[in-house]
Motif scaffolding. Structure first.
Motif, PDB file in Angstrom:
ATOM      1  N   ALA A  50      28.393  48.140  34.473  1.00 41.31           N
ATOM      2  CA  ALA A  50      28.476  48.304  35.925  1.00 41.31           C
ATOM      3  C   ALA A  50      27.083  48.491  36.511  1.00 41.31           C
ATOM      4  O   ALA A  50      26.120  48.769  35.789  1.00 41.31           O
ATOM      5  CB  ALA A  50      29.374  49.490  36.271  1.00 41.31           C
ATOM      6  N   TRP A  71      29.095  51.131  43.790  1.00 42.17           N
ATOM      7  CA  TRP A  71      29.035  50.594  42.434  1.00 42.17           C
ATOM      8  C   TRP A  71      29.931  49.362  42.356  1.00 42.17           C
ATOM      9  O   TRP A  71      30.868  49.194  43.119  1.00 42.17           O
ATOM     10  CB  TRP A  71      29.426  51.645  41.403  1.00 42.17           C
ATOM     11  N   ILE A  72      29.597  48.493  41.411  1.00 44.12           N
ATOM     12  CA  ILE A  72      30.413  47.315  41.135  1.00 44.12           C
ATOM     13  C   ILE A  72      30.415  47.099  39.625  1.00 44.12           C
ATOM     14  O   ILE A  72      29.378  47.203  38.975  1.00 44.12           O
ATOM     15  CB  ILE A  72      29.903  46.069  41.891  1.00 44.12           C
ATOM     16  N   SER A  89      30.310  39.748  40.841  1.00 46.88           N
ATOM     17  CA  SER A  89      31.409  39.956  41.784  1.00 46.88           C
ATOM     18  C   SER A  89      32.672  40.307  41.026  1.00 46.88           C
ATOM     19  O   SER A  89      32.801  40.041  39.833  1.00 46.88           O
ATOM     20  CB  SER A  89      31.621  38.713  42.645  1.00 46.88           C
ATOM     21  N   TRP A  93      35.092  47.984  41.996  1.00 45.01           N
ATOM     22  CA  TRP A  93      33.985  48.506  42.781  1.00 45.01           C
ATOM     23  C   TRP A  93      34.434  49.761  43.517  1.00 45.01           C
ATOM     24  O   TRP A  93      35.611  50.096  43.537  1.00 45.01           O
ATOM     25  CB  TRP A  93      33.467  47.459  43.777  1.00 45.01           C
TER      26      TRP A  93
END
Length: 129
Positions: A50, A71-72, A89, A93
């Motif tokens: 992440a 965060w993702i 992507s 998240w």
């Protein structure tokens, strides 16, 4: 005199990847600075890689406090919408709040995190190496 001051400044400012913190979920690494944001890498609670993005933290080594962030993650996720950041992507998240122990480098931090737009519901403690 100027040369000595320049050398002293270089020695007291950390290189980005030199900032590493240990936590129960693994290491947090200060990876980069983009558009005024600091970018940390870490493994999320589910074990997937992440990214933590902290707007306004780039270059800030002596006035740290509480910073809103997001965060993702690379995992499967369950957010209704997708988020993307720097070619990453997905539906994993959320919001985050980073609180440093001291205003000056080096210092440890506590990170509060939430999924999607949900409230901040879990935390991780990170200790500077």
């Amino acid at each position: 005199m100027f040369r000595a001051l320049t050398l002293a400044a270089l020695l007291t400012t950390p290189a980005l990847a030199d900032e590493v913190w240990d936590s129960d979920i693994g290491a947090f690494v200060y990876e980069a600075e983009t558009d005024g944001a600091a970018v940390f890498s870490f493994r999320n609670f589910d074990g997937y890689q992440a990214t933590l993005v902290i707007p306004g933290l780039a270059g800030n080594f002596d006035n740290r406090g509480v910073h809103e962030a997001f965060w993702i993650g690379k995992g499967p996720g369950y957010c209704l919408g997708s988020m993307s950041y720097n070619a990453q992507s997905g539906n994993q998240w959320g919001r985050a709040l980073l609180q440093f122990d001291k205003p000056n480098y080096p210092t440890s931090f506590t990170l509060l995190m939430g999924d999607c737009f949900d409230p901040l519901s879990y935390s991780v403690r990170a200790i500077i190496r």
